[in-house]
Scaffold this active site. Structure first.
Site, PDB file in Angstrom:
ATOM      1  N   LEU A   1      -5.911  -1.379   0.739  1.00  0.00           N
ATOM      2  CA  LEU A   1      -5.406  -1.899  -0.535  1.00  0.00           C
ATOM      3  C   LEU A   1      -4.634  -0.846  -1.305  1.00  0.00           C
ATOM      4  O   LEU A   1      -3.757  -1.175  -2.118  1.00  0.00           O
ATOM      5  CB  LEU A   1      -6.572  -2.395  -1.406  1.00  0.00           C
TER       6      LEU A   1
ATOM      7  N   ASP B   1      -7.990  10.856 -15.461  1.00  0.00           N
ATOM      8  CA  ASP B   1      -6.884  10.432 -14.599  1.00  0.00           C
ATOM      9  C   ASP B   1      -6.410   9.028 -14.972  1.00  0.00           C
ATOM     10  O   ASP B   1      -6.273   8.150 -14.118  1.00  0.00           O
ATOM     11  CB  ASP B   1      -7.306  10.477 -13.126  1.00  0.00           C
TER      12      ASP B   1
END
Length: 784
Positions: A506, A624
């Protein structure tokens, strides 16, 4: 240079000694310490360096000594730090640094040699505190870093600025600054204005546009006779700018001279006006105001703050609130005003006109960007604002009607302008309601009854919460037992079968790839992340992600279903997010998501980060935040994923040291400065993502049509400052008010200084329209 109608003189500066030469300045030796109330004086004892009283404590600086105990502060070290106690000390260390030591925290360096270690220090009669090397050459001096004042013999170099003090008793950075621009113009601006041309309220008019930019690169110099000069270093020419100043009404006969009994200083005062003073050291020791850039404080943009305007009564400047507003702080009226009425709802862009009245003010104008500017009659302008739920105020001039939302800034009088202000009829509930009557209970029986009832209710609540917690715990235990029984958290071999040998990838996350899988006989889709780095590195990141997601649960965070840890194999099982990542939606889709959808996504992401920062058991810094780590579920709800780089704070921590983390283009500047990291690092990353959501493009785009558009954050600020926000969304139909709101929030989030960035709670409130958004200053362009 011929275009400037000012007489150029050749720079010739001499210091005339009209009295006996002072004694040799006393040297401050290495290893010397200083505590309050002692100081290091200049030879004439006109200047002193040390601790001076500020607020409830003391600050470190330089001052002019006046009569009795009166002092005039001319320089302050680390001016925005809180005051220190009387037990603080200044130590001139053996390695040549001037260090402030306090009981409150670690030592702070006040001065250190930039051109080599210092061997001694001197407080000079010029007001310049200097660190000298062994060869008597200067390695540091206070004249190189002025605060709000320059003294005779001192230079404000091109590109530098003076910043006013907060008030007469607090010399921390105030609300105005004076910049010696590199184009040759000396200009006064309000603080945090971005230094746009429209924000300037005074200038010398000496900017140039010649072929050689060095012809207009001036430094501001205050000479020994009180003359203010713009000095061109390339050709040693001088522009005498005293005539550009207003002579103070109280000092009509100004006499600038080089008497050694006179000291001159030029200060950007707390009201934003640049003034020239003289201090005489005869038997009277008088202080005279010689020159002033503006006559009245009311001429200064922002003197009265948001939603307020200034009136002048002789020499007294007074701030007044707009109709429907009250002072934020009645004791500090220059801080501006806020609404005292509640807002009505808005349906389909139409407001509830019956809820408001229109207050009309003649000869009033303000300095904001209107979201609406059309030709219409005065009556139509008034009724149009009344019916428009986005309109808080309208300005009519000529045949033009300009609509604006609160807050309004730079309000001032201007003939032939008519202002229409919308005022609600329902008062806003007070923040801290005060009961008008006090009930006093004198009966002992009644008091015992109240205590027993309170105690009983408390015990009942605790028991109920304990039962409820036990019930929830059992449900979760049963759920995970069922998952184990069905194999959802099985061994790596079983997860290998569930993902068809990790066949369908994915995407890539930090330290691992993510694969599509099915559990419960194909009835439940899942995403399985397999860590692929070295065992020791993967182990650390695996445990970080487990700690982060395992104790979080929020609709805007990707949910962890389980994990597997066997030998060196590390696998995580997430809920499956069917619609990919936000990066796919913004940068890879043929059609952009519509404006309403982008605004909703921006709020989803903000609420998820807010949960991590403030609503978890202990704060979590994601480290992040980027579009690739924001996934979309079946209903296109945005959810934050990939906690592999997350950093945890202890309950009593607000910041922490950690190695460099995150993705280039999204990391906050403090990552590169080796300073403690706080949740404001995530706020910076969110600001970049928010601007990307607005424009549906990456922050760094080397294929942009123009060079100025390569860095999105820099381009967005230029468009905002130039009132060209439509350039960010060309070809789209967007709500201009929500566009401005999102861009302003994004620009606040990416400020270089973490303290200037809002918390995520404040960002959410601003995006929801609950709190007003001030004008953001120019952010620093991020590193590429």
């Amino acid at each position: 240079m011929a275009s400037i109608s000012i007489v150029f003189l050749v720079l010739s500066i001499t210091f005339v000694a009209g009295r006996a030469q002072p004694n040799e300045p006393s040297r401050v030796r290495l290893g010397t310490s200083l505590t309050y109330p002692t100081s290091w004086p200049s030879p004439s004892h006109r200047f002193a360096f040390g601790f001076y009283p500020q607020g409830s404590g003391f600050a470190v600086g330089i001052w002019l000594v006046g009569m009795d105990t009166n002092i005039t502060v001319v320089w302050t070290a680390n001016r925005d730090d809180p005051p220190v106690t009387s037990k603080a000390s200044l130590d001139f260390t053996k390695d040549g640094k001037l260090v402030l030591r306090t009981e409150q925290g670690p030592e702070q360096v006040i001065a250190s040699g930039a051109k080599g270690p210092a061997s001694y220090a001197v407080m000079n009669d010029s007001g310049n505190f200097v660190l000298y090397k062994n060869d008597s050459k200067i390695t540091w001096q206070s004249f190189d870093s002025p605060t709000d004042t320059i003294l005779q013999g001192q230079t404000l170099v091109a590109g530098a600025e003076l910043a006013s003090s907060l008030n007469e008793g607090d010399h921390s950075t105030g609300r105005f600054h004076l910049r010696m621009q590199t184009d040759g113009n000396l200009v006064s601006y309000p603080g945090n204005s971005g230094d746009a041309v429209s924000d300037a309220y005074w200038n010398t008019g000496t900017s140039g546009s010649g072929n050689n930019p060095h012809d207009f690169r001036f430094d501001l110099y205050l000479n020994s006779t009180g003359g203010l000069n713009l000095v061109n270093q390339s050709n040693s020419a001088t522009v005498f700018i005293v005539n550009n100043f207003l002579i103070s009404s109280g000092e009509s006969n100004v006499n600038l001279n080089n008497d050694n009994n006179t000291i001159y200083r030029a200060t950007l005062d707390v009201d934003g006006i640049f003034r020239l003073y003289s201090h005489t050291y005869d038997e009277n020791r008088n202080v005279y105001l010689l020159l002033s850039t503006l006559r009245y404080s009311c001429d200064v943009y922002g003197f009265c703050g948001f939603n307020s305007f200034c009136t002048q009564n002789a020499d007294q400047s007074n701030c007044h609130c707009l109709p429907g507003h009250d002072f934020v702080d009645p004791n500090r009226r220059t801080l501006g005003c806020e609404r005292n009425f509640s807002e009505a709802g808005c349906t389909g862009g139409k407001g509830n006109a019956a809820f408001y009245n229109i207050s009309t003010m003649e000869n009033m104008v303000w300095g904001d960007i209107p979201y609406f500017d059309e030709i219409m009659s005065k009556e139509d302008c008034k009724s149009s604002c009344l019916e428009d739920c986005n309109c808080d105020a309208a300005l009519f001039y000529g045949n033009s009607c300009q609509k604006q939302k609160f807050p309004l800034r730079y309000l001032r009088t201007s003939s032939n302008h008519t202002a229409f202000l919308k005022v609600g009829s329902i008062p806003k509930k007070p923040r801290l309601p005060v009961a008008s009557d006090t009930v006093v209970i004198t009966s002992k029986t009644a008091m015992v009854q109240i205590v027993l009832e309170t105690l009983g209710f408390t015990v009942f609540s605790c028991v109920a919460l304990a039962i409820f917690g036990r019930f929830i715990f059992k449900i979760r235990v049963l759920r995970y037992q069922r998952l184990l029984k069905n194999g959802n958290l099985g061994l790596p071999e079983e997860l290998k079968r569930a993902t068809n040998s990790f066949k369908e990838e994915l995407g890539k996350g930090s330290f691992g790839a993510v694969y599509k899988g099915t559990l419960n006989q194909g009835k439940k889709l899942v995403a399985v992340k397999r860590l692929e780095k070295l065992v020791e590195e993967g182990e650390r990141e695996f445990r970080a992600e487990m700690r982060a997601i395992g104790r979080t649960h929020h609709r805007n965070l990707v949910r962890l279903l389980g994990f597997c840890a066997e030998d060196s194999k590390r696998l995580l099982v997430y809920e499956y997010m069917s619609n990919g990542s936000l990066a796919d939606l913004l940068f890879g889709a043929i059609l952009r998501p519509d404006w309403t959808e982008r605004l909703r996504i921006a709020l989803d992401v903000a609420r998820g980060i807010l949960y991590l920062h403030e609503e978890c058991e202990a704060p979590i810094i994601h480290c992040d935040i980027k579009p690739q780590n924001i996934l979309m579920d079946d209903c296109w709800n945005a959810k934050i994923s990939d906690f592999g780089l997350a950093k945890f704070l202890m309950p009593d921590q607000t910041r922490t040291f950690t190695g460099a983390r995150g993705t280039r283009g999204y990391v906050a500047p403090e990552w590169h400065k080796n300073i403690p990291i706080s949740v404001k690092a995530d706020v910076y990353s969110y600001g970049i993502v928010l601007l990307e959501i607005v424009c549906c493009r990456k922050n760094i785009d080397l294929n942009a049509s123009a060079a100025e558009e390569i860095v999105l954050s820099s381009w967005a600020y230029k468009c905002f400052a130039a009132r060209d926000l439509y350039k960010l969304v060309i070809g789209e139909e967007v709500d201009i008010m929500s566009l401005e709101k999102m861009v302003k929030v994004g620009l606040w989030c990416i400020q270089e200084e973490p303290a200037l960035r809002p918390s995520m709670k404040s960002a959410v409130l601003m995006l929801e329209g609950i709190t007003e958004i001030p004008v953001p200053p120019c952010p620093t362009t991020p590193s590429m």
